[in-house]
Design an enzyme around this catalytic site. Structure first.
Site, mmCIF file in Angstrom:
data_model
loop_
_atom_site.group_PDB
_atom_site.id
_atom_site.type_symbol
_atom_site.label_atom_id
_atom_site.label_comp_id
_atom_site.label_asym_id
_atom_site.label_seq_id
_atom_site.Cartn_x
_atom_site.Cartn_y
_atom_site.Cartn_z
ATOM 1 N N GLY A 122 -8.305 12.568 -3.155
ATOM 2 C CA GLY A 122 -8.530 11.353 -2.835
ATOM 3 C C GLY A 122 -6.443 11.520 -2.595
ATOM 4 O O GLY A 122 -6.016 12.540 -3.100
ATOM 5 N N LEU A 123 -6.226 10.345 -1.917
ATOM 6 C CA LEU A 123 -4.635 10.504 -1.898
ATOM 7 C C LEU A 123 -3.697 10.199 -2.870
ATOM 8 O O LEU A 123 -4.175 9.400 -3.733
ATOM 9 C CB LEU A 123 -5.107 8.584 -0.929
ATOM 10 C CG LEU A 123 -5.458 8.792 0.610
ATOM 11 C CD1 LEU A 123 -5.448 7.419 1.604
ATOM 12 C CD2 LEU A 123 -4.926 10.263 1.705
ATOM 13 N N SER A 124 -2.610 10.386 -2.794
ATOM 14 C CA SER A 124 -1.610 10.016 -4.174
ATOM 15 C C SER A 124 -1.769 8.061 -4.296
ATOM 16 O O SER A 124 -1.731 7.456 -2.966
ATOM 17 C CB SER A 124 -0.248 10.388 -2.922
ATOM 18 O OG SER A 124 0.682 9.860 -3.912
ATOM 19 N N GLY A 125 -1.974 7.906 -5.655
ATOM 20 C CA GLY A 125 -2.270 6.330 -5.690
ATOM 21 C C GLY A 125 -3.448 6.543 -5.523
ATOM 22 O O GLY A 125 -3.965 4.632 -6.007
ATOM 23 N N SER A 126 -4.528 7.024 -5.193
ATOM 24 C CA SER A 126 -5.922 6.425 -5.135
ATOM 25 C C SER A 126 -6.526 6.410 -6.239
ATOM 26 O O SER A 126 -7.683 5.711 -6.844
ATOM 27 C CB SER A 126 -6.435 7.165 -4.388
ATOM 28 O OG SER A 126 -7.027 8.446 -5.044
ATOM 29 N N GLY A 127 -5.946 6.660 -7.489
ATOM 30 C CA GLY A 127 -6.461 6.331 -8.885
ATOM 31 C C GLY A 127 -6.712 7.532 -9.609
ATOM 32 O O GLY A 127 -7.685 7.815 -10.677
ATOM 33 N N LYS A 128 -6.761 8.720 -8.928
ATOM 34 C CA LYS A 128 -7.309 9.985 -9.551
ATOM 35 C C LYS A 128 -6.899 10.362 -11.044
ATOM 36 O O LYS A 128 -7.609 10.968 -11.725
ATOM 37 C CB LYS A 128 -6.653 11.404 -8.699
ATOM 38 C CG LYS A 128 -7.030 11.486 -7.523
ATOM 39 C CD LYS A 128 -6.616 12.589 -6.499
ATOM 40 C CE LYS A 128 -5.342 12.773 -6.421
ATOM 41 N NZ LYS A 128 -4.040 11.998 -5.707
ATOM 42 N N SER A 129 -5.098 10.057 -11.075
ATOM 43 C CA SER A 129 -4.997 10.733 -12.857
ATOM 44 C C SER A 129 -5.430 8.835 -13.652
ATOM 45 O O SER A 129 -6.308 10.107 -15.072
ATOM 46 C CB SER A 129 -3.491 11.069 -12.913
ATOM 47 O OG SER A 129 -2.888 11.752 -11.879
ATOM 48 N N SER A 196 -5.817 17.611 -3.117
ATOM 49 C CA SER A 196 -6.750 18.543 -2.225
ATOM 50 C C SER A 196 -7.174 17.726 -1.094
ATOM 51 O O SER A 196 -8.310 17.625 -1.176
ATOM 52 C CB SER A 196 -8.063 19.419 -2.679
ATOM 53 O OG SER A 196 -8.893 17.970 -4.072
#
Ligand SMILES: Nc1ncnc2c1ncn2[C@@H]1O[C@H](COP(=O)(O)OS(=O)(=O)O)[C@@H](OP(=O)(O)O)[C@H]1O
Ligand SMILES: Nc1ncnc2c1ncn2[C@@H]1O[C@H](COP(=O)(O)OP(=O)(O)O)[C@@H](O)[C@H]1O
Length: 292
Positions: A122-129, A196
């Site tokens: 997902g985009l930066s800031g989408s909440g992946k981490s 990715s």
């Protein structure tokens, strides 16, 4: 039972019914058996038909307490001796796979879970981490071993030589895919969390794993939501032209087409990180990854 293979060596074949009858099939799952093979010459094990017995062909998949397993490739004859062929993989010449007698199935039995890769994109800031950590925590509470490979974190070490230009992102994803594959082989639930952005690279990582073991999770959060979060101030810098090639701004993000799980931002509502983690855990439970 024995035939000659194309290198003129005796080929030990498991009878097609070997998973149904005979002494070995009377073993219950997870138990080990030692098989003594008597042969005058070198032998090649063709174990493809015997997966239910824990014999696996290919790279390090199952239990391999049968010693000659490292010699799965064809043989060359040098000075009258049969030796396994060396391989060339990429720029690595004259290499040979060494198989360890403790295999993936043994490790999974020990951990009471199945190794797999949960690939969060997902985009930066989408909440992946945030999701990766919530998921790892929820698994830990259930007594399941996981490990998070976070794009940002891996770039602090292994991938610190890579930039954000397209070819470096490709290499970043490839390396994390290979590392994730090793974690899965260790029997661990590996949570890879990185932008990715290119579909082809994610598919290449999927192809590294056995069918079903690559679980792609798409954090489908609109750019404007990610940008409004902007916890690191990077979107602001990208909009100001101070970061070039920022994903979603002036570098592409290709959404997955057929991923296993999509977690959507619906309107202004968004599932909490722990609710998202539970969605992924339900999937893992349903597919049998939380038991050996
Ligand atoms: N140009 C550019 N584009 C996107 N992201 C950038 C860029 N420069 C730095 N960053 C920061 O790096 C984090 C993304 O690293 P990844 O390894 O996940 O990226 S990638 O998969 O190789 O595209 C990303 O972290 P997340 O916000 O956690 O996604 C950003 O903080
Ligand atoms: N499910 C969620 N709902 C609301 N805010 C979230 C959620 N997940 C993450 N956030 C917030 O969004 C921001 C970006 O999260 P982060 O996990 O750092 O994203 P990424 O790793 O994709 O860059 C953080 O401020 C985080 O608190």
């Amino acid at each position: 039972m024995a035939a000659l293979n194309n290198a003129g060596l005796p080929l030990i074949r498991c009878p097609s019914s070997c998973s149904e009858s005979g002494t070995l099939s009377s073993l219950s799952a997870g138990k080990l058996a030692f098989v003594k093979l008597l042969a005058g010459n070198a032998i090649r094990l063709d174990t493809e038909g015997c997966r239910s017995l824990g014999f696996y062909g290919g790279v390090g998949a199952g239990s391999s307490f049968s010693r000659p397993m490292k010699a799965m490739g064809d043989y060359a004859t040098i000075s009258g001796k049969d030796i396994p062929h060396m391989s060339t993989i990429g720029k690595s010449t004259n290499i040979m796979w060494h198989k360890c007698p403790v295999g993936k199935l043994d490790r999974q039995q020990l951990l009471q879970q199945k190794g797999c890769v949960i690939w969060i994109t997902g985009l930066s800031g989408s909440g992946k981490s945030t999701l990766a950590c919530a998921l790892s925590r929820a698994l830990h509470m259930r007594g399941k071993l996981s490990y998070v490979l976070d794009g940002d974190n891996v770039r602090h070490g292994l991938n610190s030589d890579l930039s954000f230009k397209a070819e470096d992102r490709v290499e970043n994803i490839r390396r994390i895919g290979e590392v994730a594959k090793l974690f899965a082989d260790a029997g661990i639930i590996c949570i890879a969390s990185l932008i990715s952005p290119y579909r082809k690279d994610r598919e290449a990582c999927r192809a590294l794993l056995p069918e079903g073991d690559f679980i792609e999770v798409f954090l489908d959060v609109p750019l404007q939501v990610c940008e409004s979060r902007d916890p690191k101030g990077l979107y602001k810098l990208a909009r100001a032209g101070k970061i070039k090639g920022f994903t979603g701004i002036d570098d592409p993000y290709e959404s997955p087409i057929n991923c296993e799980i999509t977690l959507q931002q619906e309107g202004r509502e968004c599932l909490s990180p722990s609710e998202m983690a539970e969605t992924v855990i339900s999937y893992l439970e349903e597919k049998g990854y939380l038991s050996a």
